[in-house]
Every structure is written in structure tokens, then in C-alpha cells.
Design a protein around this motif. Structure first.
Motif, PDB file in Angstrom:
ATOM      1  N   PHE A  21      44.409  43.688 -38.597  1.00 20.88           N
ATOM      2  CA  PHE A  21      45.749  43.805 -39.178  1.00 20.88           C
ATOM      3  C   PHE A  21      45.919  45.129 -39.921  1.00 20.88           C
ATOM      4  CE2 PHE A  21      43.423  41.316 -42.458  1.00 20.88           C
ATOM      5  CZ  PHE A  21      43.638  42.082 -43.578  1.00 20.88           C
ATOM      6  N   ALA A  22      44.848  45.688 -40.461  1.00 21.93           N
ATOM      7  CA  ALA A  22      44.965  46.987 -41.120  1.00 21.93           C
ATOM      8  C   ALA A  22      45.300  48.070 -40.109  1.00 21.93           C
ATOM      9  CB  ALA A  22      43.672  47.325 -41.861  1.00 21.93           C
ATOM     10  N   ARG A  23      44.749  47.947 -38.893  1.00 21.94           N
ATOM     11  CA  ARG A  23      44.989  48.952 -37.854  1.00 21.94           C
ATOM     12  C   ARG A  23      46.437  48.941 -37.362  1.00 21.94           C
ATOM     13  NH1 ARG A  23      40.889  51.409 -34.885  1.00 21.94           N
ATOM     14  NH2 ARG A  23      38.800  51.098 -35.728  1.00 21.94           N
ATOM     15  N   ALA A  24      47.198  47.901 -37.691  1.00 21.05           N
ATOM     16  CA  ALA A  24      48.598  47.856 -37.279  1.00 21.05           C
ATOM     17  C   ALA A  24      49.367  49.049 -37.817  1.00 21.05           C
ATOM     18  CB  ALA A  24      49.248  46.553 -37.752  1.00 21.05           C
ATOM     19  N   ALA A  25      48.933  49.577 -38.951  1.00 18.27           N
ATOM     20  CA  ALA A  25      49.636  50.717 -39.543  1.00 18.27           C
ATOM     21  C   ALA A  25      49.530  51.957 -38.663  1.00 18.27           C
ATOM     22  CB  ALA A  25      49.077  51.006 -40.936  1.00 18.27           C
ATOM     23  N   LEU A  26      48.425  52.107 -37.934  1.00 16.38           N
ATOM     24  CA  LEU A  26      48.270  53.297 -37.091  1.00 16.38           C
ATOM     25  C   LEU A  26      49.308  53.331 -35.976  1.00 16.38           C
ATOM     26  CD1 LEU A  26      44.391  53.435 -36.776  1.00 16.38           C
ATOM     27  CD2 LEU A  26      45.851  55.050 -38.006  1.00 16.38           C
ATOM     28  N   ALA A  27      49.693  52.155 -35.484  1.00 17.69           N
ATOM     29  CA  ALA A  27      50.655  52.089 -34.384  1.00 17.69           C
ATOM     30  C   ALA A  27      52.021  52.617 -34.795  1.00 17.69           C
ATOM     31  CB  ALA A  27      50.771  50.654 -33.870  1.00 17.69           C
ATOM     32  N   VAL A  28      52.368  52.484 -36.072  1.00 18.44           N
ATOM     33  CA  VAL A  28      53.670  52.987 -36.532  1.00 18.44           C
ATOM     34  C   VAL A  28      53.541  54.349 -37.189  1.00 18.44           C
ATOM     35  CG1 VAL A  28      54.547  50.647 -36.798  1.00 18.44           C
ATOM     36  CG2 VAL A  28      53.563  51.807 -38.773  1.00 18.44           C
ATOM     37  N   ALA A  29      52.382  54.647 -37.767  1.00 21.70           N
ATOM     38  CA  ALA A  29      52.203  55.933 -38.449  1.00 21.70           C
ATOM     39  C   ALA A  29      52.220  57.092 -37.465  1.00 21.70           C
ATOM     40  CB  ALA A  29      50.896  55.938 -39.241  1.00 21.70           C
ATOM     41  N   GLY A  30      51.629  56.896 -36.270  1.00 17.69           N
ATOM     42  CA  GLY A  30      51.576  57.977 -35.300  1.00 17.69           C
ATOM     43  C   GLY A  30      52.944  58.501 -34.894  1.00 17.69           C
ATOM     44  N   PRO A  31      53.857  57.618 -34.407  1.00 19.48           N
ATOM     45  CA  PRO A  31      55.186  58.098 -34.030  1.00 19.48           C
ATOM     46  C   PRO A  31      55.967  58.698 -35.191  1.00 19.48           C
ATOM     47  CG  PRO A  31      54.748  55.957 -33.031  1.00 19.48           C
ATOM     48  CD  PRO A  31      53.646  56.215 -34.003  1.00 19.48           C
ATOM     49  N   LEU A  32      55.862  58.116 -36.383  1.00 13.83           N
ATOM     50  CA  LEU A  32      56.588  58.658 -37.529  1.00 13.83           C
ATOM     51  C   LEU A  32      56.041  60.019 -37.927  1.00 13.83           C
ATOM     52  CD1 LEU A  32      57.105  55.486 -39.743  1.00 13.83           C
ATOM     53  CD2 LEU A  32      58.874  56.804 -38.578  1.00 13.83           C
ATOM     54  N   ALA A  33      54.711  60.154 -37.919  1.00 17.59           N
ATOM     55  CA  ALA A  33      54.121  61.447 -38.263  1.00 17.59           C
ATOM     56  C   ALA A  33      54.554  62.512 -37.261  1.00 17.59           C
ATOM     57  CB  ALA A  33      52.593  61.339 -38.295  1.00 17.59           C
ATOM     58  N   GLY A  34      54.625  62.138 -35.985  1.00 22.51           N
ATOM     59  CA  GLY A  34      55.077  63.085 -34.984  1.00 22.51           C
ATOM     60  C   GLY A  34      56.515  63.502 -35.211  1.00 22.51           C
ATOM     61  N   ARG A  35      57.339  62.559 -35.588  1.00 22.51           N
ATOM     62  CA  ARG A  35      58.740  62.862 -35.853  1.00 22.51           C
ATOM     63  C   ARG A  35      58.888  63.778 -37.062  1.00 22.51           C
ATOM     64  NH1 ARG A  35      63.523  62.050 -32.861  1.00 22.51           N
ATOM     65  NH2 ARG A  35      65.283  62.070 -34.308  1.00 22.51           N
ATOM     66  N   LEU A  36      58.039  63.579 -38.051  1.00 24.54           N
ATOM     67  CA  LEU A  36      58.096  64.376 -39.278  1.00 24.54           C
ATOM     68  C   LEU A  36      57.352  65.702 -39.143  1.00 24.54           C
ATOM     69  CD1 LEU A  36      57.307  61.482 -41.774  1.00 24.54           C
ATOM     70  CD2 LEU A  36      59.474  62.727 -41.707  1.00 24.54           C
TER      71      LEU A  36
END
Length: 313
Positions: free
Chosen positions: A43-58
Motif C-alpha cells: 500500500f505504501a508503493r501506491a504513492a509511486l503510481a501517482v507521484a510519477g505522472p505528477l512529477a512529470g507534469r511539474l
């Protein structure tokens, strides 16, 4: 890779300073990186799935933080972090030995300029039934928003826009302001959303505005007015759902996923901790989009004792 005891991660303090945003941002404080705590759980790794696209956008970096309770756990944690390769302009890693995961996460964020914490959660906690214990404590001990992603929901990578979920309460204006900032950062449009009263006149939940649709639309226009007068593009949307706010918001997000959802947390009287409202808690558990939780304005209670759970709770 850096290992420090008691939250010391000074050698990675400038990791995000070289990250470049995609476009000049009008936000007051640009986000240069996402801090993702991992503790070895799925469940902690779930954050990586959303952090990657957001970091790319930013155009931002990702710092992956491991928090372990004992020195002998450092090696295993370092190996786990070394295997993590999120898509981002800059990726860094560190391991901290601490018996206070929430405190270690907050200390690491202070050392990383322009960082926002992005955590995975299992969407439940025995003490308050809403989010994991560590995520709850990070919220309770900080004034900064916390990004949460539930491991029980598959994230939607191609969502659009920033959705501000409001209930007409005192924190609504703060939620709208945060949503506008993030829409600027992401090059998106913010939409202020609420769920109006049911046809029988009841609000359908404690976190709904509880007004007829026409009145709710006027209330949202009032909330959007200050940002619009400053030149921001802001939409408003009144949802009508016969069951209540949680179902209305969930159905809308399933049809039209947002890139980011902004919701509020509140401090309940008599409780020495900050908890999510029922609708915000449901959003964290069921939203296919990451949820940025904004701590409530009234924070006169003392922080909860340190948790002993993992960093991704």
C-alpha cells in the motif's frame, strides 16, 4: 543513497533545487519535488503510481524515503529503494532510522526545499477508521497539505483538471485556494464541486452544502469569485445524488477522473488529533485520482503521540 539516524538527511537537502518546472508557474510556492515514504508494504508503493505522472507534469523530482525502526533493517531497506525507479526528472533516495515515522517524514520534508509529501495508504486505521495511522499523524502535526493514494484503487493516469471538493464550511475557501495553486502548477483548470441537497430537502451527508441546486450554485460562485477576479480560470459544478456526497463524488470521478482532487481535514472538538470528514475519508479510500488533503484551519489541539506503524500507513 544516504543513511542517517533520527531524521538526519542533510546530504540530500538540495536534491530538488535543480528541478525545472515545465512552464513558469503563478503559484506562490513552486513544487520542486514529491517526497514518497516507503516501508516495504504494497500500500505504501501506491504513492509511486501517482507521484510519477505528477512529477512529470511539474518537471519535478521524486525523493524516495525509507523509514526503519532498527539499524539492522537499513540494508534491506536500501536494497528495496535501489530497485525503485520512478519516472521523474530527478530521483534520490535515503533511509532514516527512527521510531517516529511521521516525525521522520516531516523532518525529511523540511530538508527538501519545495517538497510535498505523497503517501500511499490502505485507507483505514483502527483508531479512527479513515486513513492509516502514520498518514493521519503527518496531517495532525503539519500545516501543509498531504497527498494520499489508496492502494485498493487502481489510479487513472490520464485524469484532467483539479477538483476542489467543498461543503460550504469555514475551510472551503482554503480548499479552493489550494486547488487554484495546484491548477496553476499543473497547467490545468480548477473546478469547485459540491453535492446539493437531495430531492427530499436533506443534505445527504454531513459534508454537503445542504442547499437546493440553485442556491448551491450561488454558493460556489461566491467561493470562486476571489480567484476569478485575480484572473484565474475556475469552473463550478453542483452534483445531485440521491444517496449522498460520497456517492456523488465517486460516480463523477469514475466518469471524469481528475488529475488531482483537493479535500479538507478537520480537527474534531475534544480529540487530540486531526481526522478526515466522512466525505474526505471516502474520497481517499475510493478515488481513482490522488487526493490532496488540506489540514483544517482550527488546529487548537495537541498532536497525537508518535505512531509505531510503517511509513506508508
Amino acid at each position: 543513497m544516504v543513511t542517517r539516524r533520527d531524521g538526519e538527511v542533510t546530504t540530500v537537502a538540495n536534491t530538488f533545487s535543480g528541478a525545472e518546472l515545465m512552464e513558469p508557474s503563478t503559484a506562490s510556492a513552486p513544487v520542486h519535488g514529491l517526497l514518497v515514504p516507503l516501508d516495504g508494504s504494497a500500500f505504501a508503493r501506491a504513492a509511486l503510481a501517482v507521484a510519477g505522472p505528477l512529477a512529470g507534469r511539474l518537471g519535478a523530482g521524486i525523493h524516495v524515503l525509507g523509514v526503519v525502526g532498527h539499524d539492522e533493517d537499513v540494508g534491506g531497506c536500501e536494497a528495496e529503494l535501489a530497485a525503485v525507479d520512478p519516472p521523474a526528472a530527478h530521483v534520490s533516495r535515503s533511509v532514516v532510522v527512527s521510531d517516529d515515522p511521521a516525525g521522520a517524514i516531516l523532518h525529511a520534508r523540511e530538508r527538501l526545499p519545495g517538497a510535498v509529501v505523497c503517501m500511499g495508504t490502505h485507507g483505514r486505521d483502527r483508531s479512527c477508521g479513515q486513513v492509516g495511522a502514520v498518514a493521519r499523524e503527518v496531517l495532525a502535526r503539519s500545516t501543509d497539505p498531504l497527498m494520499l493514494a489508496c492502494s485498493l484503487v487502481d489510479p487513472v493516469p490520464d485524469g484532467e483538471g483539479v477538483m476542489a471538493c467543498v461543503d460550504g464550511g469555514p475551510a472551503s475557501a482554503s480548499i479552493v485556494a489550494v486547488a487554484v495553486e495546484w491548477a496553476d502548477r499543473l497547467g490545468d483548470v480548477a473546478t469547485v464541486v459540491t453535492v446539493a441537497a437531495r430531492p427530499d430537502g436533506r443534505a445527504g451527508g454531513a459534508d454537503a452544502i445542504g442547499l437546493a441546486p440553485a442556491q448551491a450554485e450561488a454558493a460556489l460562485d461566491d467561493l470562486a469569485g476571489p480567484a476569478r477576479r485575480r484572473g484565474h480560470r475556475l469552473r463550478t459544478l453542483v452534483l445531485n445524488d440521491p444517496v449522498g456526497p460520497s456517492c456523488g463524488l465517486h460516480r463523477h470521478l469514475c466518469r471524469q477522473p481528475a488529475r488531482l482532487v483537493v479535500a479538507g481535514a478537520r480537527t474534531h472538538a475534544g480529540l487530540a488529533r486531526l481526522v478526515l470528514g466522512s466525505v474526505a475519508g471516502d474520497l481517499v479510500r475510493h478515488s481513482p485520482s490522488p487526493v490532496l488533503v488540506v489540514p483544517g484551519a482550527g488546529r487548537g489541539t495537541a498532536p497525537a503521540p508518535p505512531a509505531t506503524g510503517g511509513a506508508g500507513s
